[in-house]
Structures are given as C-alpha cells and as structure tokens.
Design a protein around this motif. Structure first.
Motif, PDB file in Angstrom:
ATOM      1  N   CYS A  41      77.957 -50.891-111.010  1.00 51.56           N
ATOM      2  CA  CYS A  41      78.487 -51.336-112.299  1.00 51.56           C
ATOM      3  C   CYS A  41      80.008 -51.139-112.319  1.00 51.56           C
ATOM      4  O   CYS A  41      80.544 -50.342-111.560  1.00 51.56           O
ATOM      5  CB  CYS A  41      77.809 -50.607-113.446  1.00 51.56           C
ATOM      6  SG  CYS A  41      77.889 -48.823-113.344  1.00 51.56           S
ATOM      7  N   TYR A  42      80.682 -51.868-113.178  1.00 54.03           N
ATOM      8  CA  TYR A  42      82.142 -51.807-113.180  1.00 54.03           C
ATOM      9  C   TYR A  42      82.698 -51.992-114.588  1.00 54.03           C
ATOM     10  O   TYR A  42      82.044 -52.537-115.475  1.00 54.03           O
ATOM     11  CB  TYR A  42      82.739 -52.828-112.205  1.00 54.03           C
ATOM     12  CG  TYR A  42      82.213 -54.231-112.362  1.00 54.03           C
ATOM     13  CD1 TYR A  42      82.864 -55.151-113.160  1.00 54.03           C
ATOM     14  CD2 TYR A  42      81.068 -54.640-111.687  1.00 54.03           C
ATOM     15  CE1 TYR A  42      82.397 -56.447-113.297  1.00 54.03           C
ATOM     16  CE2 TYR A  42      80.584 -55.931-111.809  1.00 54.03           C
ATOM     17  CZ  TYR A  42      81.258 -56.833-112.618  1.00 54.03           C
ATOM     18  OH  TYR A  42      80.785 -58.105-112.749  1.00 54.03           O
ATOM     19  N   LEU A  43      83.924 -51.511-114.761  1.00 50.11           N
ATOM     20  CA  LEU A  43      84.595 -51.473-116.057  1.00 50.11           C
ATOM     21  C   LEU A  43      84.666 -52.843-116.724  1.00 50.11           C
ATOM     22  O   LEU A  43      84.527 -52.947-117.937  1.00 50.11           O
ATOM     23  CB  LEU A  43      86.004 -50.892-115.872  1.00 50.11           C
ATOM     24  CG  LEU A  43      86.895 -50.791-117.092  1.00 50.11           C
ATOM     25  CD1 LEU A  43      86.284 -49.852-118.132  1.00 50.11           C
ATOM     26  CD2 LEU A  43      88.279 -50.298-116.692  1.00 50.11           C
ATOM     27  N   GLU A  44      84.857 -53.884-115.972  1.00 51.87           N
ATOM     28  CA  GLU A  44      85.047 -55.218-116.539  1.00 51.87           C
ATOM     29  C   GLU A  44      83.746 -55.866-117.030  1.00 51.87           C
ATOM     30  O   GLU A  44      83.779 -56.915-117.666  1.00 51.87           O
ATOM     31  CB  GLU A  44      85.725 -56.130-115.503  1.00 51.87           C
ATOM     32  CG  GLU A  44      87.140 -55.700-115.148  1.00 51.87           C
ATOM     33  CD  GLU A  44      87.216 -54.573-114.113  1.00 51.87           C
ATOM     34  OE1 GLU A  44      88.304 -54.042-113.900  1.00 51.87           O
ATOM     35  OE2 GLU A  44      86.169 -54.202-113.527  1.00 51.87           O
ATOM     36  N   GLN A  45      82.596 -55.243-116.761  1.00 53.27           N
ATOM     37  CA  GLN A  45      81.310 -55.752-117.261  1.00 53.27           C
ATOM     38  C   GLN A  45      81.202 -55.510-118.759  1.00 53.27           C
ATOM     39  O   GLN A  45      81.573 -54.438-119.238  1.00 53.27           O
ATOM     40  CB  GLN A  45      80.145 -55.007-116.606  1.00 53.27           C
ATOM     41  CG  GLN A  45      79.710 -55.544-115.291  1.00 53.27           C
ATOM     42  CD  GLN A  45      78.552 -54.721-114.750  1.00 53.27           C
ATOM     43  OE1 GLN A  45      78.626 -53.499-114.707  1.00 53.27           O
ATOM     44  NE2 GLN A  45      77.507 -55.388-114.321  1.00 53.27           N
ATOM     45  N   LEU A  46      80.658 -56.458-119.467  1.00 54.55           N
ATOM     46  CA  LEU A  46      80.461 -56.278-120.905  1.00 54.55           C
ATOM     47  C   LEU A  46      79.500 -55.133-121.200  1.00 54.55           C
ATOM     48  O   LEU A  46      79.639 -54.442-122.209  1.00 54.55           O
ATOM     49  CB  LEU A  46      79.942 -57.572-121.544  1.00 54.55           C
ATOM     50  CG  LEU A  46      80.932 -58.738-121.566  1.00 54.55           C
ATOM     51  CD1 LEU A  46      80.258 -59.974-122.150  1.00 54.55           C
ATOM     52  CD2 LEU A  46      82.176 -58.376-122.340  1.00 54.55           C
ATOM     53  N   SER A  47      78.528 -54.911-120.337  1.00 48.74           N
ATOM     54  CA  SER A  47      77.522 -53.877-120.566  1.00 48.74           C
ATOM     55  C   SER A  47      77.951 -52.492-120.052  1.00 48.74           C
ATOM     56  O   SER A  47      77.193 -51.530-120.178  1.00 48.74           O
ATOM     57  CB  SER A  47      76.206 -54.278-119.888  1.00 48.74           C
ATOM     58  OG  SER A  47      76.391 -54.397-118.488  1.00 48.74           O
ATOM     59  N   PHE A  48      79.158 -52.362-119.481  1.00 53.95           N
ATOM     60  CA  PHE A  48      79.599 -51.075-118.962  1.00 53.95           C
ATOM     61  C   PHE A  48      79.750 -50.096-120.127  1.00 53.95           C
ATOM     62  O   PHE A  48      80.357 -50.429-121.149  1.00 53.95           O
ATOM     63  CB  PHE A  48      80.938 -51.239-118.224  1.00 53.95           C
ATOM     64  CG  PHE A  48      81.341 -50.043-117.416  1.00 53.95           C
ATOM     65  CD1 PHE A  48      80.648 -49.702-116.271  1.00 53.95           C
ATOM     66  CD2 PHE A  48      82.414 -49.249-117.795  1.00 53.95           C
ATOM     67  CE1 PHE A  48      81.017 -48.596-115.501  1.00 53.95           C
ATOM     68  CE2 PHE A  48      82.792 -48.153-117.042  1.00 53.95           C
ATOM     69  CZ  PHE A  48      82.096 -47.821-115.891  1.00 53.95           C
ATOM     70  N   PRO A  49      79.189 -48.878-120.005  1.00 52.89           N
ATOM     71  CA  PRO A  49      79.121 -47.972-121.164  1.00 52.89           C
ATOM     72  C   PRO A  49      80.425 -47.251-121.524  1.00 52.89           C
ATOM     73  O   PRO A  49      80.481 -46.609-122.570  1.00 52.89           O
ATOM     74  CB  PRO A  49      78.062 -46.949-120.735  1.00 52.89           C
ATOM     75  CG  PRO A  49      78.126 -46.940-119.248  1.00 52.89           C
ATOM     76  CD  PRO A  49      78.473 -48.354-118.850  1.00 52.89           C
ATOM     77  N   LEU A  50      81.468 -47.324-120.695  1.00 51.69           N
ATOM     78  CA  LEU A  50      82.710 -46.609-120.975  1.00 51.69           C
ATOM     79  C   LEU A  50      83.829 -47.571-121.332  1.00 51.69           C
ATOM     80  O   LEU A  50      83.869 -48.695-120.829  1.00 51.69           O
ATOM     81  CB  LEU A  50      83.144 -45.797-119.738  1.00 51.69           C
ATOM     82  CG  LEU A  50      82.140 -44.804-119.155  1.00 51.69           C
ATOM     83  CD1 LEU A  50      82.712 -44.192-117.883  1.00 51.69           C
ATOM     84  CD2 LEU A  50      81.782 -43.746-120.162  1.00 51.69           C
ATOM     85  N   ASP A  51      84.757 -47.106-122.181  1.00 49.97           N
ATOM     86  CA  ASP A  51      85.958 -47.898-122.401  1.00 49.97           C
ATOM     87  C   ASP A  51      86.984 -47.503-121.331  1.00 49.97           C
ATOM     88  O   ASP A  51      86.759 -46.570-120.553  1.00 49.97           O
ATOM     89  CB  ASP A  51      86.513 -47.697-123.821  1.00 49.97           C
ATOM     90  CG  ASP A  51      86.923 -46.264-124.125  1.00 49.97           C
ATOM     91  OD1 ASP A  51      87.127 -45.467-123.181  1.00 49.97           O
ATOM     92  OD2 ASP A  51      87.043 -45.940-125.308  1.00 49.97           O
ATOM     93  N   GLU A  52      88.100 -48.214-121.271  1.00 54.53           N
ATOM     94  CA  GLU A  52      89.066 -48.009-120.194  1.00 54.53           C
ATOM     95  C   GLU A  52      89.639 -46.597-120.172  1.00 54.53           C
ATOM     96  O   GLU A  52      89.782 -45.985-119.107  1.00 54.53           O
ATOM     97  CB  GLU A  52      90.201 -49.029-120.290  1.00 54.53           C
ATOM     98  CG  GLU A  52      91.148 -48.947-119.122  1.00 54.53           C
ATOM     99  CD  GLU A  52      92.206 -50.029-119.129  1.00 54.53           C
ATOM    100  OE1 GLU A  52      93.009 -50.048-118.182  1.00 54.53           O
ATOM    101  OE2 GLU A  52      92.235 -50.851-120.070  1.00 54.53           O
ATOM    102  N   SER A  53      89.960 -46.032-121.331  1.00 54.41           N
ATOM    103  CA  SER A  53      90.560 -44.689-121.350  1.00 54.41           C
ATOM    104  C   SER A  53      89.564 -43.621-120.886  1.00 54.41           C
ATOM    105  O   SER A  53      89.929 -42.695-120.154  1.00 54.41           O
ATOM    106  CB  SER A  53      91.117 -44.351-122.736  1.00 54.41           C
ATOM    107  OG  SER A  53      90.088 -44.355-123.699  1.00 54.41           O
ATOM    108  N   THR A  54      88.300 -43.753-121.259  1.00 51.25           N
ATOM    109  CA  THR A  54      87.281 -42.799-120.819  1.00 51.25           C
ATOM    110  C   THR A  54      87.028 -42.945-119.320  1.00 51.25           C
ATOM    111  O   THR A  54      86.889 -41.952-118.600  1.00 51.25           O
ATOM    112  CB  THR A  54      85.964 -43.014-121.602  1.00 51.25           C
ATOM    113  OG1 THR A  54      86.244 -42.961-123.001  1.00 51.25           O
ATOM    114  CG2 THR A  54      84.932 -41.966-121.249  1.00 51.25           C
TER     115      THR A  54
END
Length: 97
Positions: A41-54
């Motif tokens: 999984c990766y940050l740019e996925q809509l379903s990724f559970p973390l925001d960029e700062s986290t």
C-alpha cells in the motif's frame, strides 16, 4: 549519491524514483531478526489510512532506528538496486539483523 545518515526525505525520494509511489515501510521483528519491509500500500492511494504528515513522522522514526542500527547505507543501496517490487499481498523484505 548521498552519504551519511539516511533521512526520511531520502527514503521517500528513493521510493518515488524506484516505483513511483510512497510505499508504506515497516520494521518487523521475527525470531530475533529485524527486517525492513516495504508493503504494497502507498500514501497516494485513496484508501491509505495515514495522511502525509503522519506517514512522514512514522518514516522519520523508522529511519532513526535504521540509523541507530548502523544500517542506513545498506537500506540506501538496497532501495537503489533491488529488482523486485511490492505487489498486493507480498511485501519486500531486507534483513537488517
């Protein structure tokens, strides 16, 4: 080429350069061994559970641990040279200890 301690920004840049995405990265301990794992999984996925700062805060903690283990250069080299890629259900693993 970078030298010195590994940084979270460098890891993020290497992930982007290598695979075009900010993949989720974990340290996993199994049977007295420690592995760096790049998940599918990766940050740019809509379903990724973390925001960029986290995501970046967690990546900074992970990189700090890698540097304390003295494995920053090994991780840097592996990220630049591995021929595999993360796939759904299959993380990439680098044994650190």
């Amino acid at each position: 080429m970078a030298t010195g301690p590994l940084t979270a920004a460098e890891v993020c840049a290497l992930l982007q350069q290598r695979w075009g995405a900010s993949y989720d990265v974990h340290l996993i301990q199994r049977r007295r061994r420690i592995y760096l794992q790049i998940m599918w999984c990766y940050l740019e996925q809509l379903s990724f559970p973390l925001d960029e700062s986290t995501y970046m805060a967690r990546l900074m903690d992970l990189v700090e641990t890698v540097n304390q283990l003295g494995k920053g250069e090994a991780v840097r080299t592996w990220l630049r040279t591995t021929t595999d890629r993360p796939r759904l259900g299959k993380a990439l693993s680098l044994p650190l200890l």
